[in-house]
Write a protein that holds these residues in place. Structure first.
Motif, mmCIF file in Angstrom:
data_model
loop_
_atom_site.group_PDB
_atom_site.id
_atom_site.type_symbol
_atom_site.label_atom_id
_atom_site.label_comp_id
_atom_site.label_asym_id
_atom_site.label_seq_id
_atom_site.Cartn_x
_atom_site.Cartn_y
_atom_site.Cartn_z
ATOM 1 N N GLU A 85 -28.830 2.132 10.480
ATOM 2 C CA GLU A 85 -30.061 1.562 10.904
ATOM 3 C C GLU A 85 -30.468 2.250 12.373
ATOM 4 O O GLU A 85 -31.590 2.567 12.474
ATOM 5 N N PHE A 86 -29.642 2.055 13.310
ATOM 6 C CA PHE A 86 -29.670 2.589 14.338
ATOM 7 C C PHE A 86 -29.877 4.313 14.599
ATOM 8 O O PHE A 86 -31.083 4.606 15.257
ATOM 9 N N LEU A 87 -29.383 4.988 13.634
ATOM 10 C CA LEU A 87 -29.428 6.383 13.665
ATOM 11 C C LEU A 87 -30.870 6.752 13.142
ATOM 12 O O LEU A 87 -31.345 7.920 13.534
ATOM 13 N N ILE A 88 -31.287 6.048 12.320
ATOM 14 C CA ILE A 88 -32.853 6.468 11.767
ATOM 15 C C ILE A 88 -33.746 6.119 12.870
ATOM 16 O O ILE A 88 -34.838 6.951 12.777
ATOM 17 N N GLU A 89 -33.448 5.103 13.583
ATOM 18 C CA GLU A 89 -34.545 4.804 14.733
ATOM 19 C C GLU A 89 -34.353 5.649 16.039
ATOM 20 O O GLU A 89 -35.313 5.605 17.033
ATOM 21 N N ASN A 90 -33.070 6.051 16.323
ATOM 22 C CA ASN A 90 -32.713 6.703 17.751
ATOM 23 C C ASN A 90 -32.079 8.114 17.366
ATOM 24 O O ASN A 90 -31.344 8.285 16.663
ATOM 25 N N LYS A 91 -32.532 8.908 18.273
ATOM 26 C CA LYS A 91 -31.779 10.098 18.432
ATOM 27 C C LYS A 91 -30.397 9.985 18.914
ATOM 28 O O LYS A 91 -30.305 9.340 19.994
ATOM 29 N N THR A 92 -29.460 10.261 18.246
ATOM 30 C CA THR A 92 -28.042 10.162 18.483
ATOM 31 C C THR A 92 -27.222 11.461 18.577
ATOM 32 O O THR A 92 -27.187 12.074 17.569
ATOM 33 N N ASP A 93 -26.485 11.738 19.625
ATOM 34 C CA ASP A 93 -25.891 12.860 19.783
ATOM 35 C C ASP A 93 -24.497 12.661 19.078
ATOM 36 O O ASP A 93 -23.759 13.733 18.430
ATOM 37 N N LEU A 94 -23.849 11.631 19.396
ATOM 38 C CA LEU A 94 -22.392 11.292 19.205
ATOM 39 C C LEU A 94 -22.152 9.879 19.218
ATOM 40 O O LEU A 94 -22.724 9.087 19.981
ATOM 41 N N ILE A 95 -21.506 9.419 18.236
ATOM 42 C CA ILE A 95 -20.650 8.027 18.053
ATOM 43 C C ILE A 95 -19.125 8.084 18.509
ATOM 44 O O ILE A 95 -18.396 8.819 18.373
ATOM 45 N N VAL A 96 -19.011 7.173 19.467
ATOM 46 C CA VAL A 96 -17.763 7.144 20.103
ATOM 47 C C VAL A 96 -17.100 5.606 19.983
ATOM 48 O O VAL A 96 -17.813 4.599 20.406
ATOM 49 N N MET A 97 -16.041 5.561 19.136
ATOM 50 C CA MET A 97 -15.480 4.307 18.853
ATOM 51 C C MET A 97 -14.049 4.217 18.889
ATOM 52 O O MET A 97 -13.255 5.044 18.751
ATOM 53 N N GLY A 98 -13.560 2.732 18.947
ATOM 54 C CA GLY A 98 -12.044 2.696 19.257
ATOM 55 C C GLY A 98 -11.633 2.405 17.709
ATOM 56 O O GLY A 98 -12.569 2.106 16.896
ATOM 57 N N THR A 99 -10.369 2.738 17.450
ATOM 58 C CA THR A 99 -9.926 2.334 16.430
ATOM 59 C C THR A 99 -8.301 2.280 16.246
ATOM 60 O O THR A 99 -7.692 2.706 17.273
ATOM 61 N N LYS A 100 -7.856 1.735 15.400
ATOM 62 C CA LYS A 100 -6.363 1.412 15.217
ATOM 63 C C LYS A 100 -5.806 1.763 13.747
ATOM 64 O O LYS A 100 -6.552 1.468 13.031
ATOM 65 N N GLY A 101 -4.732 1.977 13.510
ATOM 66 C CA GLY A 101 -4.161 2.196 11.965
ATOM 67 C C GLY A 101 -4.051 0.578 11.464
ATOM 68 O O GLY A 101 -4.232 -0.287 12.018
ATOM 69 N N ALA A 102 -4.244 0.753 10.103
ATOM 70 C CA ALA A 102 -4.293 -0.492 9.512
ATOM 71 C C ALA A 102 -3.074 -1.026 9.663
ATOM 72 O O ALA A 102 -2.005 -0.855 9.863
ATOM 73 N N THR A 103 -3.267 -2.626 9.584
ATOM 74 C CA THR A 103 -2.113 -3.604 10.058
ATOM 75 C C THR A 103 -0.996 -3.250 8.860
ATOM 76 O O THR A 103 -1.147 -3.357 7.748
ATOM 77 N N GLY A 104 0.369 -2.966 9.684
ATOM 78 C CA GLY A 104 1.552 -3.012 8.833
ATOM 79 C C GLY A 104 1.745 -1.735 8.256
ATOM 80 O O GLY A 104 2.653 -1.523 7.518
ATOM 81 N N ALA A 105 0.951 -0.714 8.577
ATOM 82 C CA ALA A 105 1.017 0.767 7.819
ATOM 83 C C ALA A 105 1.008 1.414 9.225
ATOM 84 O O ALA A 105 -0.128 2.184 9.552
ATOM 85 N N GLN A 106 1.867 1.595 10.407
ATOM 86 C CA GLN A 106 1.858 2.467 11.329
ATOM 87 C C GLN A 106 1.349 4.089 11.318
ATOM 88 O O GLN A 106 0.743 4.761 11.951
ATOM 89 N N GLU A 107 1.862 4.584 10.001
ATOM 90 C CA GLU A 107 1.671 5.944 9.733
ATOM 91 C C GLU A 107 0.273 6.190 9.346
ATOM 92 O O GLU A 107 0.041 7.395 9.091
ATOM 93 N N VAL A 108 -0.543 5.253 9.085
ATOM 94 C CA VAL A 108 -1.832 5.402 8.601
ATOM 95 C C VAL A 108 -2.626 5.643 9.878
ATOM 96 O O VAL A 108 -2.634 5.038 10.827
ATOM 97 N N LEU A 109 -3.533 6.936 9.849
ATOM 98 C CA LEU A 109 -4.036 7.470 11.034
ATOM 99 C C LEU A 109 -4.928 6.465 11.418
ATOM 100 O O LEU A 109 -5.170 5.847 12.565
ATOM 101 N N PHE A 110 -5.987 5.892 10.568
ATOM 102 C CA PHE A 110 -7.078 5.013 10.996
ATOM 103 C C PHE A 110 -7.410 3.653 9.955
ATOM 104 O O PHE A 110 -6.988 3.823 9.003
ATOM 105 N N GLY A 111 -7.781 2.794 10.748
ATOM 106 C CA GLY A 111 -8.084 1.646 9.751
ATOM 107 C C GLY A 111 -9.539 1.964 8.757
ATOM 108 O O GLY A 111 -9.961 2.746 8.939
ATOM 109 N N SER A 112 -9.756 0.865 7.922
ATOM 110 C CA SER A 112 -10.754 1.157 7.192
ATOM 111 C C SER A 112 -12.257 1.174 7.661
ATOM 112 O O SER A 112 -13.070 1.856 7.192
#
Length: 281
Positions: A103-130
């Motif tokens: 919704e935000f991207l439809i309404e606003n010009k956006t060059d980049l999204i920067v977001m925090g992340t961590k691996g899925a709980t209990g699976a440290q080898e997983v790169l990112f969460g869902s």
């Protein structure tokens, strides 16, 4: 001017990503949009059948989101010296994360999204969460995901794995070039060979990449007959990298490497920011 979207749930991970973004673009004129998406917890059937407003719950949650966003702006101003090049907007949205981003991207010009992340709980080898995987898969805007607890490093060495089977003019790759120029970065293109000679299409793609990154420090690396995941890990062991960048081509090794391995809880070990570049359309 750059427009940077910063989704936040007010967690330590999202704060870490916000700090990274502010430092990454400290010398650029930017508007940072602090986005918090929220949905009320459904406590009873009456809430589902009736109108949220009659309980006042929606308004209360929105007020909490607005207050938290304002406190976040204050925290930013306290943590960082006043930068005349930076402007911060707050955006509370009654929505889920992915739908709110769309919704935000439809309404606003956006060059980049920067977001925090961590691996899925209990699976440290997983790169990112869902949540992050869904954003990569659904959002047509470059996304820079910052691993939990990653302390800012200038992106001097950028690793850019490629199978040379895509037309890069169809991807929003300019953001990678801009980051490299602004930080005097070196881009390390990494191709993993099957042992066969490059096809005409791959040779043409290689030449286009060299031309696109002309004027930027650029090296092309070729690893022979190796799993792509192993190649990335091997390169990280050999050379310190500060940023990994990949195009999200649903018909190339990106999907095979990232999404399928994540779904099967088999990820590669990565502790640097990850830039995902989508197709233009």
């Amino acid at each position: 001017m750059k427009n940077i979207l910063l989704p936040t749930d007010f967690s330590d991970n999202s704060w870490n990503a916000i700090k990274y973004a502010i430092q990454l673009f400290k010398d650029k004129t930017c508007t940072f949009h602090l986005l918090n998406t929220y949905t009320p917890i459904i406590y009873n059937v009456e809430y589902v059948l009736g109108y949220p407003a009659q309980f006042g719950l929606g308004d209360a949650i929105r007020d909490a989101a607005i207050n938290n966003l304002n406190e976040l702006k204050s925290r930013i101003s306290i943590t960082f010296k006043e930068n005349p090049k930076h402007k911060f907007n707050t955006v509370p949205r009654f929505n889920t994360l992915v739908s709110g981003l769309k919704e935000f991207l439809i309404e606003n010009k956006t060059d980049l999204i920067v977001m925090g992340t961590k691996g899925a709980t209990g699976a440290q080898e997983v790169l990112f969460g869902s949540n992050t995987v869904h954003v990569f898969n659904e959002i047509k805007c470059p996304v820079l995901a910052i691993p939990a607890n990653f302390k800012y490093e200038k992106p001097i060495e950028i690793l850019f794995p490629t199978d040379l089977d895509v037309d890069y003019s169809n991807f929003k790759i300019n953001i990678l070039k801009q980051i490299a120029i602004e930080h005097n970065s070196r881009i390390n293109a990494l191709h993993v060979s099957t042992g066969n000679d490059l096809t005409f299409k791959q040779i043409n793609s290689q030449l286009k990449l060299e031309s696109f990154f002309k004027g930027i420090s650029y090296l092309f690396h070729n690893y022979l007959q190796m799993n792509v995941t192993d190649a990335i890990n091997k390169f990280q062991m050999k050379e310190k990298i500060n940023l990994l960048a990949m195009v999200n081509n649903k018909h190339s090794f990106f999907e095979n490497l990232f999404f399928r391995s994540t779904l099967n809880k088999i990820g590669f070990h990565l502790n640097v920011p990850f830039l995902v570049i989508p197709a233009i359309n």
